[in-house]
Design a protein around this motif. Structure first.
Motif, PDB file in Angstrom:
ATOM      1  N   SER A  30       1.522  10.631 -11.936  1.00 23.79           N
ATOM      2  CA  SER A  30       0.254  11.191 -11.481  1.00 23.79           C
ATOM      3  C   SER A  30      -0.817  10.138 -11.245  1.00 23.79           C
ATOM      4  CB  SER A  30      -0.251  12.196 -12.524  1.00 23.79           C
ATOM      5  OG  SER A  30      -1.543  12.640 -12.214  1.00 23.79           O
ATOM      6  N   GLY A  31      -0.728   9.037 -11.956  1.00 28.17           N
ATOM      7  CA  GLY A  31      -1.742   7.987 -11.867  1.00 28.17           C
ATOM      8  C   GLY A  31      -1.493   6.971 -12.960  1.00 28.17           C
ATOM      9  N   ASP A  32      -2.529   6.170 -13.269  1.00 27.17           N
ATOM     10  CA  ASP A  32      -2.402   5.167 -14.332  1.00 27.17           C
ATOM     11  C   ASP A  32      -1.163   4.308 -14.134  1.00 27.17           C
ATOM     12  OD1 ASP A  32      -4.723   6.082 -15.944  1.00 27.17           O
ATOM     13  OD2 ASP A  32      -3.498   7.874 -16.217  1.00 27.17           O
ATOM     14  N   GLU A  33      -0.992   3.811 -12.903  1.00 26.77           N
ATOM     15  CA  GLU A  33       0.214   3.059 -12.583  1.00 26.77           C
ATOM     16  C   GLU A  33       0.406   1.824 -13.442  1.00 26.77           C
ATOM     17  OE1 GLU A  33      -2.870   2.576  -9.212  1.00 26.77           O
ATOM     18  OE2 GLU A  33      -1.955   4.215 -10.312  1.00 26.77           O
ATOM     19  N   GLU A  34      -0.709   1.232 -13.898  1.00 23.27           N
ATOM     20  CA  GLU A  34      -0.588   0.049 -14.755  1.00 23.27           C
ATOM     21  C   GLU A  34       0.156   0.387 -16.043  1.00 23.27           C
ATOM     22  OE1 GLU A  34      -3.478   1.311 -13.736  1.00 23.27           O
ATOM     23  OE2 GLU A  34      -4.317  -0.108 -12.286  1.00 23.27           O
ATOM     24  N   LYS A  35      -0.108   1.569 -16.580  1.00 17.39           N
ATOM     25  CA  LYS A  35       0.563   2.019 -17.800  1.00 17.39           C
ATOM     26  C   LYS A  35       2.072   2.159 -17.560  1.00 17.39           C
ATOM     27  CE  LYS A  35      -1.536   5.433 -19.844  1.00 17.39           C
ATOM     28  NZ  LYS A  35      -1.960   6.811 -20.234  1.00 17.39           N
ATOM     29  N   HIS A  59       0.318  15.113  -9.309  1.00 21.33           N
ATOM     30  CA  HIS A  59       1.668  14.681  -9.671  1.00 21.33           C
ATOM     31  C   HIS A  59       2.120  13.453  -8.881  1.00 21.33           C
ATOM     32  CE1 HIS A  59       3.061  18.189 -12.190  1.00 21.33           C
ATOM     33  NE2 HIS A  59       1.906  18.619 -11.704  1.00 21.33           N
ATOM     34  N   VAL A  60       1.281  12.980  -7.972  1.00 13.27           N
ATOM     35  CA  VAL A  60       1.758  11.924  -7.059  1.00 13.27           C
ATOM     36  C   VAL A  60       0.814  10.726  -6.954  1.00 13.27           C
ATOM     37  CG1 VAL A  60       3.002  13.656  -5.692  1.00 13.27           C
ATOM     38  CG2 VAL A  60       0.706  12.945  -4.975  1.00 13.27           C
ATOM     39  N   GLY A  61      -0.215  10.662  -7.784  1.00 15.98           N
ATOM     40  CA  GLY A  61      -1.251   9.653  -7.603  1.00 15.98           C
ATOM     41  C   GLY A  61      -0.788   8.212  -7.628  1.00 15.98           C
ATOM     42  N   ALA A  62       0.285   7.919  -8.368  1.00 17.61           N
ATOM     43  CA  ALA A  62       0.762   6.537  -8.483  1.00 17.61           C
ATOM     44  C   ALA A  62       1.954   6.243  -7.583  1.00 17.61           C
ATOM     45  CB  ALA A  62       1.123   6.221  -9.934  1.00 17.61           C
ATOM     46  N   VAL A  63       2.341   7.203  -6.762  1.00 16.08           N
ATOM     47  CA  VAL A  63       3.556   7.049  -5.955  1.00 16.08           C
ATOM     48  C   VAL A  63       3.472   5.851  -5.019  1.00 16.08           C
ATOM     49  CG1 VAL A  63       4.874   8.073  -4.053  1.00 16.08           C
ATOM     50  CG2 VAL A  63       4.345   9.428  -6.076  1.00 16.08           C
ATOM     51  N   GLY A  64       2.383   5.736  -4.269  1.00 12.25           N
ATOM     52  CA  GLY A  64       2.262   4.676  -3.279  1.00 12.25           C
ATOM     53  C   GLY A  64       2.399   3.289  -3.882  1.00 12.25           C
TER      54      GLY A  64
END
Length: 199
Positions: A30-35, A59-64
């Motif tokens: 969903s996000g927080d890709e660094e985590k 549900h897709v915020g970190a996909v890119g």
């Protein structure tokens, strides 16, 4: 199989992470890709697969960003149509692999069964891995996902729920249910106590 749950994104979506022999699979980043990336670094395996239960923005915020580090995105083909409509609730997603539902995916040494479970959205799916059912926003602990958003349909959801509960009632199969939000449950518990189980 070890499954790690991370709360990510604007409304604390459950992002699930598990390892295969050679890589890491992420469900609904969903996000927080660094985590998510830091977790992969700690494990020492690359993130190669992103599996979406549906394409709502939460549900897709970190996909890119995860695609940029080499991950392939799996999504139901009907969600691609939803994404293209530009409806506010759907996020920007460019999937690498379109799934139809009811197929078996082989990811390294792990088998993933795909169930097309429309109702919350037209292209919602659940994933079965071993004894775990990743239900997205289809099924929660004694609740279900809302059906009033674009491509949602309560009558369709009732058929989806019957199919899931019949897996337990008729087929005798029980699974740990890992939903998109909130705590885990089991399919047998939901078949007995979910208020929509007999709707």
């Amino acid at each position: 199989m070890k499954i790690t749950t991370l709360l990510t994104g604007p409304i604390d979506t459950n992002t699930y992470v598990f390892e295969t022999k050679n890589s890491i699979v992420v469900i609904d980043p969903s996000g927080d890709e660094e985590k998510i990336v830091q977790m992969a670094l700690n494990v020492g395996k690359p993130i190669k697969h992103i599996m979406l239960t549906h394409a709502h923005y939460d549900h897709v915020g970190a996909v890119g960003m995860l695609q940029k580090v080499g991950a392939k995105v799996y999504m139901h083909e009907l969600e691609l149509e939803n994404v293209k409509t530009g409806e506010y609730v759907f996020g920007r997603v460019a999937p690498d692999v379109l799934i139809k539902g009811d197929e078996m995916l082989k990811i390294d040494d792990i088998e993933v069964k795909v169930l097309h479970t429309p109702g919350h959205s037209g292209g919602s799916v659940c994933y079965i891995v071993d004894e775990n059912l990743f239900s997205g926003d289809t099924l929660f602990l004694e609740e279900i996902g809302r059906c009033d958003l674009p491509s949602g349909d309560f009558e369709v959801m009732k058929k989806t729920l019957k199919r899931l509960f019949d897996m337990c009632r008729i087929d005798g199969k029980d699974y740990k249910v890992l939903p998109g939000h909130g705590g885990a449950t089991t399919l047998s518990h939901e078949a007995k106590y979910n208020p929509y189980a007999n709707s």
